[in-house]
Design a protein around this motif. Structure first.
Motif, PDB file in Angstrom:
ATOM      1  N   ASP A  88      21.743  26.728 -35.924  1.00 13.13           N
ATOM      2  CA  ASP A  88      22.560  25.630 -35.377  1.00 13.13           C
ATOM      3  C   ASP A  88      21.684  24.644 -34.607  1.00 13.13           C
ATOM      4  OD1 ASP A  88      24.811  26.780 -36.480  1.00 13.13           O
ATOM      5  OD2 ASP A  88      25.508  27.673 -34.583  1.00 13.13           O
ATOM      6  N   ILE A  89      20.771  25.179 -33.800  1.00 14.58           N
ATOM      7  CA  ILE A  89      19.859  24.308 -33.046  1.00 14.58           C
ATOM      8  C   ILE A  89      18.979  23.526 -34.006  1.00 14.58           C
ATOM      9  CG2 ILE A  89      17.905  24.275 -31.434  1.00 14.58           C
ATOM     10  CD1 ILE A  89      19.228  26.779 -30.119  1.00 14.58           C
ATOM     11  N   ARG A  90      18.480  24.202 -35.047  1.00 11.36           N
ATOM     12  CA  ARG A  90      17.635  23.522 -36.033  1.00 11.36           C
ATOM     13  C   ARG A  90      18.401  22.385 -36.689  1.00 11.36           C
ATOM     14  NH1 ARG A  90      16.835  23.332 -41.378  1.00 11.36           N
ATOM     15  NH2 ARG A  90      14.726  22.915 -42.114  1.00 11.36           N
ATOM     16  N   GLN A  91      19.656  22.621 -37.043  1.00 11.75           N
ATOM     17  CA  GLN A  91      20.452  21.590 -37.706  1.00 11.75           C
ATOM     18  C   GLN A  91      20.647  20.360 -36.820  1.00 11.75           C
ATOM     19  OE1 GLN A  91      21.164  21.520 -40.887  1.00 11.75           O
ATOM     20  NE2 GLN A  91      20.188  23.517 -41.081  1.00 11.75           N
ATOM     21  N   GLU A  92      20.699  20.568 -35.518  1.00  8.23           N
ATOM     22  CA  GLU A  92      20.869  19.441 -34.593  1.00  8.23           C
ATOM     23  C   GLU A  92      19.592  18.629 -34.444  1.00  8.23           C
ATOM     24  OE1 GLU A  92      22.375  20.785 -30.830  1.00  8.23           O
ATOM     25  OE2 GLU A  92      24.030  21.867 -31.768  1.00  8.23           O
ATOM     26  N   THR A  93      18.453  19.257 -34.669  1.00  4.65           N
ATOM     27  CA  THR A  93      17.173  18.591 -34.431  1.00  4.65           C
ATOM     28  C   THR A  93      16.389  18.302 -35.704  1.00  4.65           C
ATOM     29  OG1 THR A  93      16.026  20.717 -34.154  1.00  4.65           O
ATOM     30  CG2 THR A  93      16.956  19.684 -32.169  1.00  4.65           C
ATOM     31  N   VAL A  94      16.912  18.691 -36.854  1.00  3.48           N
ATOM     32  CA  VAL A  94      16.175  18.543 -38.113  1.00  3.48           C
ATOM     33  C   VAL A  94      15.987  17.065 -38.454  1.00  3.48           C
ATOM     34  CG1 VAL A  94      18.157  18.630 -39.691  1.00  3.48           C
ATOM     35  CG2 VAL A  94      15.951  19.518 -40.428  1.00  3.48           C
ATOM     36  N   ASP A  95      14.834  16.761 -39.035  1.00  2.00           N
ATOM     37  CA  ASP A  95      14.589  15.412 -39.530  1.00  2.00           C
ATOM     38  C   ASP A  95      13.948  15.516 -40.914  1.00  2.00           C
ATOM     39  OD1 ASP A  95      11.949  16.086 -39.032  1.00  2.00           O
ATOM     40  OD2 ASP A  95      11.612  14.568 -37.522  1.00  2.00           O
ATOM     41  N   ALA A  96      13.652  14.380 -41.500  1.00  2.00           N
ATOM     42  CA  ALA A  96      13.131  14.354 -42.870  1.00  2.00           C
ATOM     43  C   ALA A  96      11.812  15.124 -42.997  1.00  2.00           C
ATOM     44  CB  ALA A  96      12.939  12.909 -43.316  1.00  2.00           C
ATOM     45  N   MET A  97      10.984  15.073 -41.978  1.00  2.00           N
ATOM     46  CA  MET A  97       9.690  15.758 -42.060  1.00  2.00           C
ATOM     47  C   MET A  97       9.855  17.275 -42.156  1.00  2.00           C
ATOM     48  SD  MET A  97       7.421  13.580 -42.489  1.00  2.00           S
ATOM     49  CE  MET A  97       5.975  14.607 -42.393  1.00  2.00           C
TER      50      MET A  97
END
Length: 159
Positions: free
Chosen positions: A129-138
C-alpha cells in the motif's frame, strides 16, 4: 582359377561405426529454477539494502539483480528455453520485493523500531500500500530493466 580376395577385417566394429555428434547440453531445469529462486531472494534483499544505504534506486542495482538471477538460471539449468522467461519473471519479483524491503528498512529507521516489528505490523500488504502511494514511472523502469537483463543473462550463461 579365379582367386577371391577378401578385404581385411576391421580391427574392431567400433572403428567402422561413425561416432554421433555429442548431444547438446540440456542441463537440469529444476536445478536452474531452484538456483534462480534462491538468487532472486538474495538479490531482493541486496537490492533493498543498497537502496536503503544510498536512499534511492539506481539502475545498476536492477541490472545486478537481473544478472545474478539470469546467470544462476542459465548456468545451472542449461539451454532450456523456459529458463530465460523464468529468470525474467523472477527478476521482476526480486526488484519488486527489493522495493518493499527498502520501504520496510526505511520505516524501521524512521520509527526507530526493528525490521521484524515493521514486517509484523505492516505485512506485505501494508508495505505494498505504501509502495502504491509513492510509486513513479522509474519504479517500473527498474522492474523492466531487471527482467530484460535476466532474460539475456540466462541465455548467455547457458552457452
Amino acid at each position: 582359377m579365379s582367386q577371391h580376395i577378401q578385404p581385411p577385417a576391421p580391427e574392431s566394429d567400433a572403428a567402422a561405426v561413425p561416432y554421433p555428434a555429442e548431444p547438446a547440453r540440456t542441463g537440469n531445469i529444476g536445478l536452474g529454477i531452484a538456483a534462480a529462486v534462491v538468487a532472486a531472494l538474495v538479490a531482493a534483499a541486496a537490492y533493498g539494502g543498497i537502496m536503503n544505504a544510498i536512499d534511492r534506486q539506481v539502475g545498476y542495482a536492477a541490472v545486478g539483480v537481473g544478472l545474478l538471477i539470469g546467470f544462476a538460471a542459465g548456468k545451472l539449468g542449461g539451454k532450456n528455453p523456459v529458463l530465460p522467461v523464468v529468470g525474467a519473471v523472477l527478476s521482476l519479483g526480486a526488484v519488486y520485493l527489493g522495493q518493499l524491503f527498502f520501504i520496510a528498512l526505511t520505516l524501521a529507521d524512521y520509527g526507530n523500531v526493528s525490521l521484524g516489528e515493521v514486517l509484523d505490523k505492516a505485512g506485505v500488504g501494508g508495505l505494498n500500500d505504501i509502495r502504491q502511494e509513492t510509486v513513479d514511472a522509474m519504479d517500473y523502469v527498474f522492474l523492466v530493466i531487471g527482467g530484460f537483463v535476466a532474460f539475456g543473462a540466462a541465455k548467455k550463461a547457458s552457452d
